[in-house]
Design a protein around this motif. Sequence first.
Motif, PDB file in Angstrom:
ATOM      1  N   TRP A  24       0.854  -1.189   0.000  1.00 48.93           N
ATOM      2  CA  TRP A  24       0.000   0.000   0.000  1.00 48.93           C
ATOM      3  C   TRP A  24       0.885   1.233   0.000  1.00 48.93           C
ATOM      4  O   TRP A  24       2.067   1.174   0.346  1.00 48.93           O
ATOM      5  CB  TRP A  24      -0.894   0.011   1.248  1.00 48.93           C
ATOM      6  CG  TRP A  24      -0.128  -0.261   2.504  1.00 48.93           C
ATOM      7  CD1 TRP A  24       0.721   0.585   3.170  1.00 48.93           C
ATOM      8  CD2 TRP A  24      -0.091  -1.499   3.236  1.00 48.93           C
ATOM      9  NE1 TRP A  24       1.269  -0.038   4.265  1.00 48.93           N
ATOM     10  CE2 TRP A  24       0.789  -1.313   4.333  1.00 48.93           C
ATOM     11  CE3 TRP A  24      -0.731  -2.738   3.090  1.00 48.93           C
ATOM     12  CZ2 TRP A  24       1.054  -2.317   5.263  1.00 48.93           C
ATOM     13  CZ3 TRP A  24      -0.459  -3.735   4.017  1.00 48.93           C
ATOM     14  CH2 TRP A  24       0.415  -3.521   5.084  1.00 48.93           C
ATOM     15  N   ASP A  25       0.329   2.324  -0.428  1.00 53.61           N
ATOM     16  CA  ASP A  25       0.981   3.626  -0.286  1.00 53.61           C
ATOM     17  C   ASP A  25      -0.052   4.568   0.307  1.00 53.61           C
ATOM     18  O   ASP A  25      -1.257   4.384   0.122  1.00 53.61           O
ATOM     19  CB  ASP A  25       1.454   4.166  -1.639  1.00 53.61           C
ATOM     20  CG  ASP A  25       2.583   3.317  -2.205  1.00 53.61           C
ATOM     21  OD1 ASP A  25       3.459   2.905  -1.430  1.00 53.61           O
ATOM     22  OD2 ASP A  25       2.556   3.052  -3.415  1.00 53.61           O
ATOM     23  N   GLY A  78       4.734   1.998   5.195  1.00 61.83           N
ATOM     24  CA  GLY A  78       4.282   1.643   3.852  1.00 61.83           C
ATOM     25  C   GLY A  78       5.069   2.321   2.750  1.00 61.83           C
ATOM     26  O   GLY A  78       4.697   2.236   1.582  1.00 61.83           O
ATOM     27  N   ASP A  79       6.157   2.951   3.116  1.00 61.90           N
ATOM     28  CA  ASP A  79       6.962   3.645   2.101  1.00 61.90           C
ATOM     29  C   ASP A  79       7.551   2.651   1.106  1.00 61.90           C
ATOM     30  O   ASP A  79       7.971   1.560   1.474  1.00 61.90           O
ATOM     31  CB  ASP A  79       8.121   4.405   2.774  1.00 61.90           C
ATOM     32  CG  ASP A  79       7.629   5.663   3.486  1.00 61.90           C
ATOM     33  OD1 ASP A  79       6.465   6.034   3.280  1.00 61.90           O
ATOM     34  OD2 ASP A  79       8.416   6.246   4.261  1.00 61.90           O
ATOM     35  N   GLY A  80       7.596   3.069  -0.148  1.00 58.63           N
ATOM     36  CA  GLY A  80       8.282   2.277  -1.156  1.00 58.63           C
ATOM     37  C   GLY A  80       7.374   1.307  -1.880  1.00 58.63           C
ATOM     38  O   GLY A  80       6.248   1.040  -1.460  1.00 58.63           O
ATOM     39  N   ASP A  84       4.818  -4.396   1.586  1.00 57.81           N
ATOM     40  CA  ASP A  84       5.060  -3.645   2.811  1.00 57.81           C
ATOM     41  C   ASP A  84       5.007  -4.559   4.032  1.00 57.81           C
ATOM     42  O   ASP A  84       5.747  -4.368   4.987  1.00 57.81           O
ATOM     43  CB  ASP A  84       4.060  -2.499   2.936  1.00 57.81           C
ATOM     44  CG  ASP A  84       4.305  -1.442   1.870  1.00 57.81           C
ATOM     45  OD1 ASP A  84       5.454  -0.986   1.751  1.00 57.81           O
ATOM     46  OD2 ASP A  84       3.368  -1.107   1.126  1.00 57.81           O
TER      47      ASP A  84
HETATM   48 CA   LIG Z   1       4.252   0.843  -0.227  1.00 63.25          CA
END
Ligand SMILES: [Ca+2]
Length: 184
Positions: A24-25, A78-80, A84
């Motif tokens: 997710w982002d 959730g970065d990247g 995640d």
């Molecule tokens: Ca992410």
Amino acid sequence: MAINLQKGQRENINAPKFTIGLGWDTNESSTGSDFDLDASVFILGDNKKIVSDSHFIFYNNLSSPDGAVVHTGDNLTGDGDGDDEQVKIDLTKITPTVKEICIVVTIHDSEARKQNFGQVRNSFIRIVDDSNNTEIVKYELEEDFSIETAVEFGRIYNREGQWKFEAVGMGQKGGLEEFLNKYN
Ligand SMILES: [Ca+2]
Ligand SMILES: [Ca+2]
């Protein structure tokens, strides 16, 4: 090539050991606080209830008693791109009474932080065969959520000996408590 599923679609899983990848982002600027999504797993028996309290797998209970379901740990941002959070499944170890593995993602502290799935994008669930690191299925949750704070991404279930995955993508208001009540 992985099979891309649409909501409600099902596909056989023939790998005994696989990884459930969840991604997710989030748009942090929309709320001003960190966005921490959490994957949880409910391991259910024939009656659609969790087998025992220790068959609720989350960041504070990372492994099922039979060792068949292992959460690899809490991701806080959730970065990247990519997964995640991940859950490893070993069907060779699974207790025979287990019929369903339900994967839910919730937003940690969503009420205080005023966050919901309307602010989440690029969410997906995928299943990767551990024997050759190949993606078996992927489901991108394209549906636009709004006030939901918990979403069932998918479920893995056994029908007459065959394990299958279903792309669920069902959101609801409320948190893990609602799911715990449903499955207890
Ligand atoms: Ca992410
Ligand atoms: Ca998390």
